[in-house]
Design an enzyme around this catalytic site. Structure first.
Site, mmCIF file in Angstrom:
data_model
loop_
_atom_site.group_PDB
_atom_site.id
_atom_site.type_symbol
_atom_site.label_atom_id
_atom_site.label_comp_id
_atom_site.label_asym_id
_atom_site.label_seq_id
_atom_site.Cartn_x
_atom_site.Cartn_y
_atom_site.Cartn_z
ATOM 1 N N GLY A 34 113.186 -56.392 16.527
ATOM 2 C CA GLY A 34 114.458 -56.838 17.074
ATOM 3 C C GLY A 34 115.381 -55.644 17.272
ATOM 4 O O GLY A 34 115.251 -54.630 16.575
ATOM 5 N N HIS B 132 124.395 -58.013 13.948
ATOM 6 C CA HIS B 132 124.718 -56.719 14.572
ATOM 7 C C HIS B 132 125.832 -56.878 15.613
ATOM 8 O O HIS B 132 126.670 -55.990 15.769
ATOM 9 C CB HIS B 132 123.487 -56.139 15.283
ATOM 10 C CG HIS B 132 122.599 -55.321 14.404
ATOM 11 N ND1 HIS B 132 123.018 -54.180 13.760
ATOM 12 C CD2 HIS B 132 121.279 -55.447 14.091
ATOM 13 C CE1 HIS B 132 121.995 -53.651 13.077
ATOM 14 N NE2 HIS B 132 120.930 -54.405 13.255
ATOM 15 N N CYS C 31 115.885 -52.157 9.172
ATOM 16 C CA CYS C 31 116.708 -52.076 10.378
ATOM 17 C C CYS C 31 116.445 -50.726 11.027
ATOM 18 O O CYS C 31 116.392 -49.712 10.337
ATOM 19 C CB CYS C 31 118.177 -52.201 9.997
ATOM 20 S SG CYS C 31 119.302 -52.129 11.403
ATOM 21 N N LEU C 32 116.295 -50.721 12.346
ATOM 22 C CA LEU C 32 116.025 -49.464 13.042
ATOM 23 C C LEU C 32 117.198 -48.490 12.917
ATOM 24 O O LEU C 32 117.020 -47.291 13.097
ATOM 25 C CB LEU C 32 115.701 -49.728 14.518
ATOM 26 C CG LEU C 32 114.398 -50.506 14.767
ATOM 27 C CD1 LEU C 32 114.232 -50.811 16.247
ATOM 28 C CD2 LEU C 32 113.189 -49.732 14.245
ATOM 29 N N GLN D 34 123.255 -51.133 18.703
ATOM 30 C CA GLN D 34 122.373 -50.119 18.096
ATOM 31 C C GLN D 34 121.999 -49.019 19.079
ATOM 32 O O GLN D 34 121.544 -47.951 18.659
ATOM 33 C CB GLN D 34 121.092 -50.771 17.561
ATOM 34 C CG GLN D 34 121.324 -51.686 16.372
ATOM 35 C CD GLN D 34 120.021 -52.250 15.865
ATOM 36 O OE1 GLN D 34 119.566 -53.278 16.346
ATOM 37 N NE2 GLN D 34 119.396 -51.567 14.919
ATOM 38 N N HIS E 181 119.643 -61.620 11.782
ATOM 39 C CA HIS E 181 119.900 -60.185 11.563
ATOM 40 C C HIS E 181 120.496 -59.561 12.833
ATOM 41 O O HIS E 181 121.470 -58.802 12.762
ATOM 42 C CB HIS E 181 118.567 -59.515 11.169
ATOM 43 C CG HIS E 181 118.604 -58.029 11.024
ATOM 44 N ND1 HIS E 181 118.281 -57.393 9.835
ATOM 45 C CD2 HIS E 181 118.882 -57.041 11.906
ATOM 46 C CE1 HIS E 181 118.390 -56.073 10.012
ATOM 47 N NE2 HIS E 181 118.741 -55.843 11.259
ATOM 48 N N GLU E 182 119.929 -59.914 13.992
ATOM 49 C CA GLU E 182 120.400 -59.309 15.249
ATOM 50 C C GLU E 182 121.770 -59.846 15.662
ATOM 51 O O GLU E 182 122.604 -59.092 16.166
ATOM 52 C CB GLU E 182 119.374 -59.524 16.372
ATOM 53 C CG GLU E 182 117.980 -58.945 16.099
ATOM 54 C CD GLU E 182 117.972 -57.499 15.639
ATOM 55 O OE1 GLU E 182 118.879 -56.734 16.024
ATOM 56 O OE2 GLU E 182 117.058 -57.123 14.876
HETATM 57 NI NI NI Z 1 119.017 -54.124 12.432
#
Ligand code: NI
Length: 173
Positions: free
Chosen positions: A46, A141, A95-96, A51, A137-138
């Protein structure tokens, strides 16, 4: 090479409540396409627009394959959680934007989400399992919230310190 550079926490753009997309034009379509490419390259399941430094309520995800079978990319514009189950589920999240840090996070096990597709049509779907965790989660963000915000302050500070060090090492300050 991934299409867009993924921001690393801490970064003010990752703490921003992002405004909805008012018009789904070529810029949003290009952003979504770049985000999918960036997510698959990372690799991740995701990715939310902030991000990659784009302050638009857009997220992409694909929790289906983990490297096996066909890809099932999803693009959600202006996603909103319209219902959540009382039942909870715990997943180890990463998380990226917080590389190589993981923690068990509890969230509703099932959610109903509404969003706009790239064609401008409204869609509504029930998510469970990993998909439910991922979409929540997304969406977080897009509201300037990271999974580490669910942790106790001490643990969050330790991770944030590690990320500051990583950014220094990468010359990304
Ligand atoms: Ni994340």
């Amino acid at each position: 090479m991934p299409k867009r550079r993924i921001l690393i926490h801490p970064d003010p753009r990752l703490k921003t409540v992002v405004a909805p997309v008012s018009d789904i034009g070529d810029d949003i379509r290009a952003l979504a396409s770049d985000m999918l490419e960036t997510m698959y390259a990372a690799p991740g399941i995701g990715l939310a627009a902030p991000q990659v430094g784009a302050l638009a309520r857009v997220l992409v995800m694909d929790c289906s394959t983990r490297g096996e079978g066909p890809l099932t990319p999803m693009v959600l514009v202006n996603p909103e959680t319209v219902a959540s189950s009382g039942e909870k589920a715990v997943y180890e999240e990463g998380c990226l934007s917080i590389p190589e840090q993981y923690a068990e996070i509890e969230r509703p096990a099932e959610v109903t989400v509404e969003w706009l597709g790239l064609d401008g049509e409204t869609r509504r779907e029930d998510f469970d399992g990993l998909w439910a965790t991922c979409v929540q989660h997304e969406i977080d963000h897009l509201n300037g919230k990271l999974f580490i915000d669910y942790l106790k302050p001490m643990k969050r500070q330790i991770i944030t310190r590690k990320m500051k060090k990583l950014k220094r090492e990468l010359g990304r300050e």
